[in-house]
Design a protein around this motif. Structure first.
Motif: not given
Length: 129
Positions: A6-8, A18-21, A84, A86, A123
């Motif tokens: 995970e990131s973001g 925020l947008r997590l990936s 993703y 969002q 994350t």
């Protein structure tokens, strides 16, 4: 074997976005339902959203917890092996560690904590008031 990264995550003010990936290794990404769960301090991990594996009549169906409906959107890009999240109109109560999950099952099963084979390490998302 599938690895999820995970990131973001980060710090954002209430009302922000925020947008997590979640990047997945492996060549069978499209065969997995993917989801996001979260765990706030002192609370149990809870379901946020899931998306069915691609293809077929049930491909790409999404599921959301009531608490995030209309604010969060899950999507997947099979070419990039990435899912993703969002997140819009964030609230302080959205503060949590967000975990990516994957399983060779349906999005509905995943949303009920069934058929999950893989978890990411998480994350942190912090929403300030």
């Amino acid at each position: 074997q599938v690895q999820l990264v995970e990131s973001g995550g980060g710090l954002v003010q209430a009302g922000g976005s925020l947008r997590l990936s979640c990047a997945a290794s492996g060549r069978t990404f499209s065969n997995y339902a993917m989801g996001w769960f979260r765990q706030a301090p002192g609370k149990e991990r809870e379901f946020v959203t899931a998306i069915s594996r691609s293809g077929g009549r049930s491909g790409g169906i999404t599921y959301y917890a009531d608490s995030v409906k209309g604010r969060f959107t899950i999507s997947r890009d099979n070419a990039k092996n990435t899912v993703y999240l969002q997140m819009n109109s964030l609230k302080p109560e959205d503060t949590a560690v967000y975990y990516c999950a994957a399983g060779p099952t349906t999005g509905q099963e995943l949303s009920q904590y069934r058929g999950i084979d893989y978890w990411g390490k998480g994350t942190l998302v912090t929403v300030s008031s």
